[in-house]
Design an enzyme around this catalytic site. Sequence first.
Site, short mmCIF file in Angstrom:
data_model
loop_
_atom_site.label_atom_id
_atom_site.label_comp_id
_atom_site.label_asym_id
_atom_site.label_seq_id
_atom_site.Cartn_x
_atom_site.Cartn_y
_atom_site.Cartn_z
N SER A 7 0.86 -1.18 0.00
CA SER A 7 0.00 0.00 0.00
C SER A 7 0.90 1.23 0.00
O SER A 7 1.66 1.47 0.94
CB SER A 7 -0.88 0.00 1.24
OG SER A 7 -1.46 1.27 1.38
N HIS A 32 -1.16 -1.12 -4.32
CA HIS A 32 -2.46 -0.72 -3.76
C HIS A 32 -2.42 0.78 -3.43
O HIS A 32 -1.47 1.26 -2.81
CB HIS A 32 -2.69 -1.55 -2.50
CG HIS A 32 -4.02 -1.35 -1.85
ND1 HIS A 32 -5.17 -1.93 -2.32
CD2 HIS A 32 -4.38 -0.64 -0.75
CE1 HIS A 32 -6.19 -1.60 -1.53
NE2 HIS A 32 -5.74 -0.81 -0.57
N ASP A 34 -4.61 3.89 -1.71
CA ASP A 34 -5.73 4.21 -0.83
C ASP A 34 -6.20 5.64 -1.06
O ASP A 34 -5.47 6.60 -0.79
CB ASP A 34 -5.31 4.05 0.63
CG ASP A 34 -5.17 2.59 1.00
OD1 ASP A 34 -6.11 1.83 0.75
OD2 ASP A 34 -4.10 2.22 1.53
N MET A 36 -8.75 8.45 0.09
CA MET A 36 -9.62 8.80 1.23
C MET A 36 -10.12 10.23 1.06
O MET A 36 -9.36 11.11 0.63
CB MET A 36 -8.83 8.70 2.53
CG MET A 36 -8.18 7.34 2.74
SD MET A 36 -7.41 7.24 4.34
CE MET A 36 -6.56 5.65 4.20
N HIS A 65 -8.26 1.73 -4.25
CA HIS A 65 -9.24 1.46 -3.18
C HIS A 65 -9.89 2.78 -2.79
O HIS A 65 -9.26 3.62 -2.15
CB HIS A 65 -8.47 0.82 -2.00
CG HIS A 65 -9.30 0.55 -0.79
ND1 HIS A 65 -8.73 0.23 0.43
CD2 HIS A 65 -10.64 0.53 -0.60
CE1 HIS A 65 -9.70 0.04 1.32
NE2 HIS A 65 -10.86 0.22 0.74
N MET A 67 -12.02 4.89 -0.65
CA MET A 67 -12.70 5.05 0.64
C MET A 67 -13.35 6.43 0.61
O MET A 67 -12.92 7.37 1.28
CB MET A 67 -11.69 4.92 1.77
CG MET A 67 -11.30 3.47 2.03
SD MET A 67 -9.78 3.34 2.97
CE MET A 67 -8.61 3.49 1.64
N MET A 136 -11.75 -5.51 4.75
CA MET A 136 -10.96 -4.64 5.64
C MET A 136 -10.72 -5.38 6.95
O MET A 136 -11.65 -5.89 7.57
CB MET A 136 -11.73 -3.34 5.95
CG MET A 136 -11.78 -2.32 4.84
SD MET A 136 -10.20 -1.76 4.17
CE MET A 136 -9.26 -1.28 5.61
N ASP A 174 -6.91 -6.18 3.86
CA ASP A 174 -6.27 -4.86 3.94
C ASP A 174 -6.30 -4.33 5.38
O ASP A 174 -7.39 -4.09 5.92
CB ASP A 174 -7.04 -3.92 3.00
CG ASP A 174 -6.36 -2.58 2.81
OD1 ASP A 174 -5.25 -2.39 3.32
OD2 ASP A 174 -6.97 -1.72 2.13
N GLY A 175 -5.11 -4.16 5.95
CA GLY A 175 -5.01 -3.57 7.28
C GLY A 175 -4.33 -4.50 8.27
O GLY A 175 -4.83 -5.59 8.55
N GLY A 176 -3.17 -4.08 8.76
CA GLY A 176 -2.47 -4.86 9.78
C GLY A 176 -1.89 -6.17 9.27
O GLY A 176 -1.62 -7.09 10.06
C1 DX5 Z 1 -6.42 1.60 5.60
C2 DX5 Z 1 -5.92 1.33 4.20
C3 DX5 Z 1 -4.84 0.32 4.11
C4 DX5 Z 1 -3.59 0.70 4.81
C5 DX5 Z 1 -2.86 -0.55 5.22
O1 DX5 Z 1 -7.53 2.43 5.56
O2 DX5 Z 1 -6.97 0.88 3.38
O3 DX5 Z 1 -4.54 -0.02 2.77
O4 DX5 Z 1 -2.75 1.48 4.02
O5 DX5 Z 1 -1.81 -0.17 5.99
P1 DX5 Z 1 -1.09 -1.11 7.02
O6 DX5 Z 1 -0.55 -2.26 6.25
O7 DX5 Z 1 -0.07 -0.23 7.63
O8 DX5 Z 1 -2.15 -1.57 8.03
ZN ZN Z 2 -6.63 -0.01 1.16
#
Ligand code: DX5
Ligand code: ZN
Length: 220
Positions: A7, A32, A34, A36, A65, A67, A136, A174-176
């Site tokens: 990402s 990827h 993001d 927002m 992606h 958001m 997510m 996606d995430g963590g």
């Molecule tokens: C969160 C994003 C993720 C984020 C993941 O809203 O959609 O793509 O960048 O980041 P990490 O891998 O640090 O959790």
């Molecule tokens: Zn994402």
Amino acid sequence: MIHIAPSVLAADFSMLREQLSELQRAGINWLHVDIMDGHFVPNLTFGPKIVKTLRKLWLGTLDVHLMVEEPDFLIPDFREAGADIITVHVEAVRHLHRTVQLVKKLGAKAGVSLNPATPEVLLQEILSDVDVVLVMSVNPGFGGQKFIPDVLPKIRRIRKSADQLAHEIDIEVDGGVNAETAKSIVESGANVLIAGTAIFGGKNISASFNAIRKNIGLSV
Ligand code: DX5
Ligand code: ZN
């Protein structure tokens, strides 16, 4: 096929070109991005202009992606900017079928995303129309959050539903995502691991990438 998709949110933008080349040298072919809007999520990131810049620097898949609330009016701009996959959130869209058809009509792969608290039953009527489901595993808005393991059974159920329909989809998580959490994610049936902090937050991109690969049984 399993992909590890960095990402770009976690990249160091002062050395973007170098970092993207490093990813490509490490054999990564899926990026990827993001987007927002400060409304659907409490953070702001990139618009189509940055995606256009990324498109110039990135030869592989560009996975956007969104958001954002009601993304329909932005989708043509992101496609024009070079997005190969455009994913929207089911929570942010009023007429999901129309939105998915719009993405496909523009020639991109269509993805739908679910927040951690959103049940997969909302995909039931649309699953056979989509190319990608993005689960997510943190509440969207920020990188660097902790993985929520409660989403694992949901991944399993989505994979099962797609198999029952004999419909091929990519399931992104996606995430963590990191070398520790990756194994249970892949075992649950996901095949695209989005990783920001775990790829860009270490000293060396290819070492971080290989640490994830190793833990999911891929050659390094
Ligand atoms: C969160 C994003 C993720 C984020 C993941 O809203 O959609 O793509 O960048 O980041 P990490 O891998 O640090 O959790
Ligand atoms: Zn994402």
